[in-house]
Design an enzyme around this catalytic site. Structure first.
Site, PDB file in Angstrom:
ATOM      1  N   ARG A   1       0.802  -1.225   0.000  1.00  7.82           N
ATOM      2  CA  ARG A   1       0.000   0.000   0.000  1.00  7.82           C
ATOM      3  C   ARG A   1       0.838   1.280   0.000  1.00  7.82           C
ATOM      4  NH1 ARG A   1      -3.712  -1.445   4.906  1.00  7.82           N
ATOM      5  NH2 ARG A   1      -2.076  -2.987   5.235  1.00  7.82           N
TER       6      ARG A   1
ATOM      7  N   ASP B   1       7.616  -2.160  11.041  1.00 11.61           N
ATOM      8  CA  ASP B   1       6.908  -0.930  10.655  1.00 11.61           C
ATOM      9  C   ASP B   1       6.227  -0.223  11.821  1.00 11.61           C
ATOM     10  OD1 ASP B   1       4.928  -2.775  11.096  1.00 11.61           O
ATOM     11  OD2 ASP B   1       3.858  -2.435   9.214  1.00 11.61           O
TER      12      ASP B   1
END
Ligand code: UD1
Ligand code: MG
Length: 511
Positions: free
Chosen positions: A19, A109
């Protein structure tokens, strides 16, 4: 037998980050001074793990190269196919067959994670003698995240991915942050039993919790004090949101340490930069990389400093600097550009529309306006007039210019390197200096001026200038008049002494 390792850190960084829609692997995206991966490694650094393993996959070469730079002690392990977080950890642990004790697993992340939180998780885990402990948080919006499912007694039952969750489970707002501590031996065993029987057909690390619990092993939940730390990054909108949150955290830290930040919303300080007490950071300012700002300095508005040192009490206004050193009490800008190895000694000045590269300015030296200084050494208290160009490049090589202490260079001068202007020497305005000027001498190369009387009336009749000249001529009649007009080609003044005398140079230099 090698000594068993007591603590191991595994960072999961093989995913693509679809994404993000980027050719850069997600974990290499920058966020106020570090990559996402760099932030995670920094959060784990105080654990002083015996081994750090980073699972790489997408963009493996790029991630490996980055690791070699920021954490050469970490071992990259390739997960060629991303078959799930459980699979990733299994591969990581195969690379450290002799490791034992506690292993901390962190998704690559979660850049806002703080070292204190990782330490608290490990302490709780080891203190309780748990087989596995997950860091959890209550979040306002749990969409897309794994949910912590507890039994009636509040004990962890399992972690369920949103896609596999029942509607009741989806309503839970306590989520898995993707940060865990495990007992390594028991983790290895459980990883061997993972199935891919889920919506994504992947091996889920999170299933380890249910497996261990079913085997009667103690599993635990450690709740993060601040859910913001657990926020992941899946697209660039989230990345921007994380950047703002980190900016606020960093700015708050500096303000509490005695720095004035006039507009925290437009001040972006990398986690790697440092600011001393009583410095004032005005709006629209970025302090990046290894930048440091000394006590009482004034930086901003509209300033970007990259790997730049600003000394105590210096001022930098509306300027851009990369790899520069600004001495104590020096003044820069507005609108200056300092390039690598621009070194400004104390109380020196680089003013408006001045570019400085690979050059030293001595204490109190001034370059106030419209000047390029490249590959030069300028002595203390020298004054460089407006529109001086240090001509450093012959098309193939760069050459140096030296301007001595207390020298005075008139405006609109080219100093054609290699060349030296001696201490206390003057250079007349408008000169092109290609030969050394001895100390105390005046260097001048200006062509003698000639005035061609009546030229405008003859060559530009009917213009605004011609009309103005005519009016001035009439007004001037009977006053000083025009002393004998020079014919074309005849110089008005002959001697260089007259043209370039100290008053000539002095008149046109600037303060
Ligand atoms: C994961 C957790 C979820 C948790 C969320 C927190 C699982 C199954 N789910 O979901 O419970 O709420 O993190 O953000 O673990 N990775 C690999 N190899 C793989 C797959 C992933 O290295 O084969 C890495 C990714 O690069 C990433 C991390 O593991 O850094 C997490 O993977 P991701 O796909 O983002 O998992 P989530 O679906 O977010
Ligand atoms: Mg994720």
């Amino acid at each position: 037998m090698p000594e068993p390792h007591l603590r191991t850190v595994v960072v999961l960084a093989a995913g693509e980050g679809k994404r993000m829609k980027s050719s850069l692997p997600k974990v290499l995206h920058p966020l106020l001074g570090r990559t996402l991966l760099g932030h995670v490694l920094a959060a784990a650094a105080p654990l002083r793990a015996d081994r750090s393993v980073v699972v790489v996959g997408h963009g493996a070469d790029q991630v490996r190269a980055h690791l070699a730079e920021i954490a050469p002690e970490a071992t990259p392990v390739l997960q060629a196919q991303q078959l799930g977080t459980g699979h990733a950890v299994r591969i990581a642990l195969e690379a450290v067959p002799d490791a034992a004790g506690t292993v901390v697993v962190i998704n690559g992340d979660v850049p806002l994670l703080r070292p204190e939180t990782v330490a608290a998780l490990v302490e709780a885990h080891e203190g309780a003698g748990a087989a596995a402990t997950v860091l959890a948080a209550e979040v306002p919006d749990p969409t897309g995240l794994g949910r912590i499912v507890r039994d009636a007694a509040g004990r962890l039952e399992q972690i369920v991915e949103e896609r596999d969750a029942t509607p009741d489970q989806r309503a839970l707002r306590e989520i898995n942050a993707g940060i865990y501590a495990f007992d390594l031996a028991r983790l290895r065993e459980a990883l061997g039993k993972l199935s891919t029987d889920n919506e994504q057909g992947e091996e889920y690390l999170t299933d380890v919790f249910g497996l261990l619990r079913d085997a009667g092993e103690p599993v635990a939940v450690h709740v993060a004090a601040d859910h913001v730390e657990t926020l992941g990054c899946n697209d660039r909108v989230e990345l921007a949101a994380l950047r703002r949150l980190l900016r606020d955290r960093v700015n708050e830290g500096w303000m509490r340490a005695g720095v004035s930040i006039l507009d925290p919303d437009t001040t972006w300080i990398d986690v790697t930069a440092a600011v001393e007490r009583d410095a004032v950071i005005d709006q629209n300012t970025q302090l990046q990389g290894a930048t440091t700002v000394g006590a009482g300095a004034l930086v901003g508005p509209d300033v970007t400093l990259i790997d730049t040192t600003v000394g105590e009490g210096a001022t930098v206004l509306r300027s851009h600097a990369v790899g520069a050193e600004v001495g104590a009490g020096a003044s820069v800008g507005p609108y200056a550009y300092l390039r690598p190895a621009a070194r400004l000694a104390e109380k020196s000045k680089v003013g408006t529309f001045v570019e400085v590269k690979n050059s030293e300015l001595g204490a109190g030296a001034k370059v106030p306006h419209l000047t390029y200084v490249g590959d030069a050494t300028i002595g203390a208290k020298a004054n460089i007039g407006a529109a001086t160009i240090f001509v450093n490049y012959d098309g193939v090589n760069k050459h140096r210019t030296t301007v001595g202490e207390g020298a005075f260079v008139g405006c609109d001068t080219s100093l054609i390197a290699p060349v030296e202007v001696g201490a206390g020497a003057y250079v007349a305005a408008g000169s092109a200096i290609a030969q050394d000027v001895p100390p105390g001498a005046l260097g001048v190369t200006r062509a003698p001026q000639r005035n061609i009387e009546g030229w405008v009336a003859r060559k530009r009749p009917g213009t605004v200038s011609a009309a103005a000249a005519e009016r001035a001529g009439r007004a001037g009649e009977g006053a000083s008049g025009n002393p004998g007009s020079a014919s074309e080609g005849e110089p008005l003044h002959g001697g260089a002494e007259t043209v370039g005398g100290p008053s000539g140079a002095g008149d046109t230099a600037t303060e």
